[in-house]
Design a protein around this motif. Structure first.
Motif, mmCIF file in Angstrom:
data_model
loop_
_atom_site.group_PDB
_atom_site.id
_atom_site.type_symbol
_atom_site.label_atom_id
_atom_site.label_comp_id
_atom_site.label_asym_id
_atom_site.label_seq_id
_atom_site.Cartn_x
_atom_site.Cartn_y
_atom_site.Cartn_z
ATOM 1 N N HIS A 47 42.556 -6.025 66.043
ATOM 2 C CA HIS A 47 42.122 -4.531 65.499
ATOM 3 C C HIS A 47 40.781 -4.290 65.708
ATOM 4 C CE1 HIS A 47 40.967 -7.412 62.122
ATOM 5 N NE2 HIS A 47 40.055 -6.193 61.699
ATOM 6 N N ASN A 76 50.623 -3.900 53.952
ATOM 7 C CA ASN A 76 49.794 -4.481 54.652
ATOM 8 C C ASN A 76 49.515 -5.902 53.827
ATOM 9 O OD1 ASN A 76 49.987 -2.740 56.481
ATOM 10 N ND2 ASN A 76 48.109 -1.480 55.954
ATOM 11 N N ALA A 92 53.989 6.414 54.176
ATOM 12 C CA ALA A 92 53.761 7.225 55.349
ATOM 13 C C ALA A 92 54.931 8.089 55.359
ATOM 14 C CB ALA A 92 53.888 6.155 56.735
ATOM 15 N N GLN A 103 51.672 9.953 58.944
ATOM 16 C CA GLN A 103 50.397 9.908 58.253
ATOM 17 C C GLN A 103 50.560 9.124 56.956
ATOM 18 O OE1 GLN A 103 50.194 14.399 57.268
ATOM 19 N NE2 GLN A 103 48.683 14.467 58.632
ATOM 20 N N VAL A 104 49.699 8.171 56.720
ATOM 21 C CA VAL A 104 49.581 7.174 55.824
ATOM 22 C C VAL A 104 48.600 7.278 54.623
ATOM 23 C CG1 VAL A 104 49.263 4.656 55.629
ATOM 24 C CG2 VAL A 104 50.251 5.623 57.899
ATOM 25 N N ASP A 120 45.905 9.822 59.704
ATOM 26 C CA ASP A 120 46.723 9.836 61.101
ATOM 27 C C ASP A 120 47.050 8.252 61.503
ATOM 28 O OD1 ASP A 120 46.989 12.347 61.447
ATOM 29 O OD2 ASP A 120 44.952 12.428 61.940
ATOM 30 N N TYR A 121 48.363 7.971 61.864
ATOM 31 C CA TYR A 121 48.743 6.674 62.308
ATOM 32 C C TYR A 121 49.711 7.022 63.471
ATOM 33 C CZ TYR A 121 51.716 2.367 62.164
ATOM 34 O OH TYR A 121 52.137 1.058 62.624
ATOM 35 N N TRP A 122 48.905 6.836 64.826
ATOM 36 C CA TRP A 122 49.820 7.082 65.935
ATOM 37 C C TRP A 122 50.307 5.872 66.690
ATOM 38 C CZ3 TRP A 122 46.320 11.192 68.918
ATOM 39 C CH2 TRP A 122 46.422 12.552 68.310
ATOM 40 N N VAL A 135 48.871 0.880 68.080
ATOM 41 C CA VAL A 135 48.714 1.946 66.999
ATOM 42 C C VAL A 135 47.146 2.293 66.998
ATOM 43 C CG1 VAL A 135 48.931 2.801 64.458
ATOM 44 C CG2 VAL A 135 50.385 1.213 65.783
ATOM 45 N N GLY A 137 44.748 6.463 66.571
ATOM 46 C CA GLY A 137 44.721 7.730 66.125
ATOM 47 C C GLY A 137 43.762 8.787 66.868
ATOM 48 N N TYR A 142 40.195 3.795 64.790
ATOM 49 C CA TYR A 142 40.895 2.465 64.517
ATOM 50 C C TYR A 142 41.697 2.176 65.616
ATOM 51 C CZ TYR A 142 43.662 6.307 62.487
ATOM 52 O OH TYR A 142 44.278 7.279 62.325
ATOM 53 N N TRP A 144 45.003 -0.971 66.419
ATOM 54 C CA TRP A 144 45.992 -2.007 66.044
ATOM 55 C C TRP A 144 46.872 -2.288 67.221
ATOM 56 C CZ3 TRP A 144 45.513 1.852 62.489
ATOM 57 C CH2 TRP A 144 44.399 1.320 61.268
#
Length: 182
Positions: A47, A76, A92, A103-104, A120-122, A135, A137, A142, A144
């Motif tokens: 990450h 998590n 989410a 979206q989280v 945003d979590y893409w 993953v 955004g 960020y 992962w």
């Protein structure tokens, strides 16, 4: 002579820009995501550094479960350097018209009406068999790299890292999450 030199420099810079553009990938959510296949436990392989993960040293996982209302429960978890468990739970919500985008929110439910509590979590890249995912955004702050298993082959990790770099993520800052890259 000066005119020729300037024209040559302009052409060369344009060719360099074209080559750089060829090397990029779009930073967009995947066009299709089957939430029923995506749910379950994912192991974090790497990450980008984030404040809320500063105490995570090993065994970092993200577990997702679809709720009856269509949203997704997010859990998590990780272990500190001392072996103590850390857990964070959130929810989410799918983004209409963008299957690979969620979206989280980790803030309390009563704050859910505030837009700034949703991040945003893409899913920007996904294995067709749902064995790994990348993953990020829109901000590229960020990232992962996730796997269904706690290990990932080195060549697979390197390929995902390289494609993340082509999407504009600062992969030189990636932190391996105590999982194994073989």
């Amino acid at each position: 002579m000066v005119r020729w030199l300037l024209l040559s420099l302009v052409m060369l810079s344009g060719m360099g820009a074209a080559r750089a553009q060829d090397a990029t990938l779009p930073n967009t959510p995947v066009p299709a995501l089957d939430l029923q296949r995506y749910v379950g436990t994912w192991h974090e392989i790497a990450h980008l550094p984030l404040f809320f993960q500063r105490n995570c040293a090993a065994n970092t996982t993200a577990t997702y479960a679809v709720r009856p209302d269509g949203r997704v429960t997010v859990r998590n978890a990780c272990e500190t350097a001392e072996g103590k468990p850390l857990v964070s739970e959130g929810v989410a919500r799918p983004v209409p018209g963008q299957p690979g985008a969620l979206q989280v929110r980790f803030a309390p439910a009563w704050l859910g009406w505030l837009p700034m509590v949703w991040a945003d979590y893409w899913v920007v890249e996904l294995d067709p068999e749902y064995r790994w995912a990348v993953v990020g955004g829109p901000s590229r702050k960020y990232l992962w790299i996730l796997s269904r298993t706690p290990t990932m082959p080195r060549d697979q990790f390197d390929a995902l890292r390289e494609r993340a770099a082509r999407r504009g993520y600062p992969v030189e800052r990636l932190i391996q999450a105590g999982q194994t890259v073989e």
